[in-house]
Motif scaffolding. Structure first.
Motif, mmCIF file in Angstrom:
data_model
loop_
_atom_site.group_PDB
_atom_site.id
_atom_site.type_symbol
_atom_site.label_atom_id
_atom_site.label_comp_id
_atom_site.label_asym_id
_atom_site.label_seq_id
_atom_site.Cartn_x
_atom_site.Cartn_y
_atom_site.Cartn_z
ATOM 1 N N SER A 75 0.823 -1.210 0.000
ATOM 2 C CA SER A 75 0.000 0.000 0.000
ATOM 3 C C SER A 75 0.861 1.266 0.000
ATOM 4 O O SER A 75 1.981 1.270 0.513
ATOM 5 C CB SER A 75 -0.903 0.029 1.237
ATOM 6 O OG SER A 75 -1.915 -0.933 1.119
ATOM 7 N N LEU A 145 -9.065 -1.811 15.711
ATOM 8 C CA LEU A 145 -9.969 -2.942 15.956
ATOM 9 C C LEU A 145 -9.175 -4.185 16.341
ATOM 10 O O LEU A 145 -8.161 -4.498 15.720
ATOM 11 C CB LEU A 145 -10.808 -3.213 14.702
ATOM 12 C CG LEU A 145 -11.767 -2.063 14.325
ATOM 13 C CD1 LEU A 145 -11.681 -1.715 12.853
ATOM 14 C CD2 LEU A 145 -13.212 -2.443 14.669
ATOM 15 N N LEU B 17 -5.642 -2.322 -5.015
ATOM 16 C CA LEU B 17 -5.327 -1.292 -4.005
ATOM 17 C C LEU B 17 -5.728 0.098 -4.508
ATOM 18 O O LEU B 17 -6.142 0.948 -3.725
ATOM 19 C CB LEU B 17 -3.826 -1.304 -3.675
ATOM 20 C CG LEU B 17 -3.311 -2.537 -2.931
ATOM 21 C CD1 LEU B 17 -1.798 -2.450 -2.760
ATOM 22 C CD2 LEU B 17 -3.984 -2.712 -1.572
ATOM 23 N N PHE B 41 7.404 -5.933 -2.650
ATOM 24 C CA PHE B 41 7.029 -7.349 -2.760
ATOM 25 C C PHE B 41 8.196 -8.242 -2.353
ATOM 26 O O PHE B 41 8.019 -9.229 -1.620
ATOM 27 C CB PHE B 41 6.566 -7.687 -4.181
ATOM 28 C CG PHE B 41 6.102 -9.111 -4.310
ATOM 29 C CD1 PHE B 41 4.821 -9.466 -3.921
ATOM 30 C CD2 PHE B 41 6.956 -10.093 -4.773
ATOM 31 C CE1 PHE B 41 4.397 -10.783 -4.005
ATOM 32 C CE2 PHE B 41 6.534 -11.420 -4.852
ATOM 33 C CZ PHE B 41 5.255 -11.766 -4.473
ATOM 34 N N ILE B 44 8.494 -8.277 1.400
ATOM 35 C CA ILE B 44 7.445 -9.096 2.024
ATOM 36 C C ILE B 44 7.787 -10.574 1.877
ATOM 37 O O ILE B 44 7.685 -11.352 2.825
ATOM 38 C CB ILE B 44 6.072 -8.785 1.373
ATOM 39 C CG1 ILE B 44 5.630 -7.372 1.746
ATOM 40 C CG2 ILE B 44 5.017 -9.812 1.799
ATOM 41 C CD1 ILE B 44 4.452 -6.855 0.924
ATOM 42 N N ASN B 49 7.651 -13.521 8.537
ATOM 43 C CA ASN B 49 6.520 -13.059 9.341
ATOM 44 C C ASN B 49 5.526 -12.200 8.548
ATOM 45 O O ASN B 49 4.666 -11.545 9.128
ATOM 46 C CB ASN B 49 7.016 -12.297 10.579
ATOM 47 C CG ASN B 49 7.588 -13.244 11.622
ATOM 48 O OD1 ASN B 49 7.182 -14.405 11.711
ATOM 49 N ND2 ASN B 49 8.542 -12.768 12.402
ATOM 50 N N GLN B 50 5.651 -12.214 7.216
ATOM 51 C CA GLN B 50 4.693 -11.502 6.367
ATOM 52 C C GLN B 50 4.014 -12.498 5.438
ATOM 53 O O GLN B 50 4.697 -13.348 4.848
ATOM 54 C CB GLN B 50 5.391 -10.432 5.501
ATOM 55 C CG GLN B 50 6.215 -9.417 6.271
ATOM 56 C CD GLN B 50 5.398 -8.584 7.234
ATOM 57 O OE1 GLN B 50 4.219 -8.316 7.006
ATOM 58 N NE2 GLN B 50 6.020 -8.180 8.328
ATOM 59 N N GLN B 67 -2.845 -8.416 3.417
ATOM 60 C CA GLN B 67 -1.545 -8.753 3.993
ATOM 61 C C GLN B 67 -1.736 -9.067 5.466
ATOM 62 O O GLN B 67 -2.455 -8.364 6.175
ATOM 63 C CB GLN B 67 -0.565 -7.586 3.829
ATOM 64 C CG GLN B 67 0.842 -7.923 4.354
ATOM 65 C CD GLN B 67 1.845 -6.806 4.112
ATOM 66 O OE1 GLN B 67 1.629 -5.937 3.266
ATOM 67 N NE2 GLN B 67 2.941 -6.829 4.844
ATOM 68 N N SER B 69 0.509 -9.763 8.897
ATOM 69 C CA SER B 69 1.835 -9.713 9.521
ATOM 70 C C SER B 69 1.762 -10.436 10.857
ATOM 71 O O SER B 69 0.799 -10.247 11.608
ATOM 72 C CB SER B 69 2.264 -8.264 9.765
ATOM 73 O OG SER B 69 2.226 -7.509 8.570
ATOM 74 N N PHE B 70 2.758 -11.247 11.132
ATOM 75 C CA PHE B 70 2.846 -11.928 12.428
ATOM 76 C C PHE B 70 3.878 -11.183 13.262
ATOM 77 O O PHE B 70 5.045 -11.086 12.864
ATOM 78 C CB PHE B 70 3.251 -13.389 12.241
ATOM 79 C CG PHE B 70 2.333 -14.160 11.328
ATOM 80 C CD1 PHE B 70 1.046 -14.479 11.736
ATOM 81 C CD2 PHE B 70 2.745 -14.551 10.066
ATOM 82 C CE1 PHE B 70 0.188 -15.191 10.900
ATOM 83 C CE2 PHE B 70 1.900 -15.268 9.224
ATOM 84 C CZ PHE B 70 0.611 -15.584 9.642
ATOM 85 N N GLN B 83 -1.602 -9.167 12.318
ATOM 86 C CA GLN B 83 -2.082 -7.839 11.930
ATOM 87 C C GLN B 83 -2.468 -7.844 10.456
ATOM 88 O O GLN B 83 -1.686 -8.247 9.606
ATOM 89 C CB GLN B 83 -1.005 -6.798 12.188
ATOM 90 C CG GLN B 83 -1.464 -5.385 11.821
ATOM 91 C CD GLN B 83 -0.574 -4.343 12.458
ATOM 92 O OE1 GLN B 83 -0.498 -4.244 13.680
ATOM 93 N NE2 GLN B 83 0.119 -3.568 11.658
ATOM 94 N N GLU B 85 -3.721 -5.942 6.989
ATOM 95 C CA GLU B 85 -3.485 -4.663 6.314
ATOM 96 C C GLU B 85 -3.863 -4.821 4.841
ATOM 97 O O GLU B 85 -3.850 -5.928 4.314
ATOM 98 C CB GLU B 85 -1.981 -4.355 6.445
ATOM 99 C CG GLU B 85 -1.496 -3.012 5.997
ATOM 100 C CD GLU B 85 -1.896 -1.898 6.946
ATOM 101 O OE1 GLU B 85 -2.618 -0.995 6.485
ATOM 102 O OE2 GLU B 85 -1.493 -1.934 8.119
ATOM 103 N N SER B 86 -4.188 -3.708 4.200
ATOM 104 C CA SER B 86 -4.361 -3.703 2.736
ATOM 105 C C SER B 86 -5.393 -4.719 2.254
ATOM 106 O O SER B 86 -5.133 -5.501 1.340
ATOM 107 C CB SER B 86 -3.011 -3.967 2.040
ATOM 108 O OG SER B 86 -2.069 -2.993 2.418
ATOM 109 N N VAL B 107 -7.801 -14.995 9.852
ATOM 110 C CA VAL B 107 -7.841 -15.257 11.299
ATOM 111 C C VAL B 107 -7.386 -16.693 11.566
ATOM 112 O O VAL B 107 -6.645 -16.961 12.516
ATOM 113 C CB VAL B 107 -9.253 -14.990 11.861
ATOM 114 C CG1 VAL B 107 -9.392 -15.531 13.280
ATOM 115 C CG2 VAL B 107 -9.570 -13.493 11.822
ATOM 116 N N LEU B 120 -6.223 -4.757 13.439
ATOM 117 C CA LEU B 120 -6.126 -3.972 12.211
ATOM 118 C C LEU B 120 -6.620 -2.573 12.535
ATOM 119 O O LEU B 120 -7.266 -2.349 13.564
ATOM 120 C CB LEU B 120 -6.967 -4.597 11.087
ATOM 121 C CG LEU B 120 -8.457 -4.792 11.335
ATOM 122 C CD1 LEU B 120 -9.254 -3.562 10.935
ATOM 123 C CD2 LEU B 120 -8.964 -5.986 10.534
#
Lengths: 150, 150
Positions: A75, A145, B17, B41, B44, B49-50, B67, B69-70, B83, B85-86, B107, B120
């Protein structure tokens, strides 16, 4: 002074995390450190995109901590983000500008890493903390959130 | 179906995006892809962890992305966070439950990684998105604060 945390700082950091009305319900600041903290510290240390930092006084005592995560993403034209988490200042050192200096230091680390944005979430039950971040220039443009999986 | 993104998905992801009133002001969805996206990219992909994921239809066309992220951390007894994102769903596929299925899938990935929380932030200018996440069980307990470094 601010520096990377080492494993010997871990008991002091956990004490800081627990010394807070919300944190007290979540942390275990025992003499025998919970194995989960040791494993988490090892995971942070092994990840080059994680920076766990402490603030220390002139005697080398830990008086503050925070974690900064560097997150790559697509992003905003492939912008890196710096994300701040687990910010704590020792009760004895609050109100003296140490928190602002620590956030400023963290923002500087994020800039050096090439981040275009620094982000964090702050519990709505901590209005003073939210106002503090707004004074540092942060804008509460987003809802934070959370989904508890426990 | 949801799967890890590969570099060949990149043009489709960037188009997603950019296909959004807020994203349109931030992204460059050109035929010649901006070098910054390629570098992001690569960053990532290099980070274990992505997780950049896409939703694809029966023909293999990319119709959604996110995306995950851990993030290891000391807080909450050394809890890992997932987490998100995007998050984007193609305009042609909105309102059909794909977004909910994609979040559910993310999840699940976070649970498998041992995360105790998924988090998020959602722009307050997107009230529909915030309600969507609340329907998925997320609680808007935090302010999401951002500091623009650009």
């Amino acid at each position: 002074m601010f520096r990377n945390a080492s494993s010997t700082d871990l008991p002091a950091i956990i004490t800081l995390l627990a010394d807070d009305p919300i944190g007290a319900t979540r942390e275990v600041a025992s003499k025998e450190m919970d194995q989960a903290y040791l494993e988490a510290f090892a995971a942070i240390e092994a990840d080059p995109n994680q920076l766990l930092a402490v603030a220390v006084d002139d005697d080398g005592k830990v008086i503050g901590c925070l974690q900064l995560s560097f997150i790559p993403g697509l992003s905003r034209k492939g912008m890196w983000r710096g994300q701040i988490e687990s910010v704590r200042i020792a009760a004895s050192h609050r109100g003296g500008g140490l928190g602002a200096a620590m956030i400023e230091w963290a923002v500087e680390q994020a800039k050096e890493k090439g981040c275009g944005l620094v982000q964090l979430t702050s519990d709505k039950r901590r209005p003073d903390a939210i106002r503090f971040y707004e004074r540092q220039g942060f804008v509460a443009s987003h809802e934070g959130l959370k989904l508890d999986l426990s």
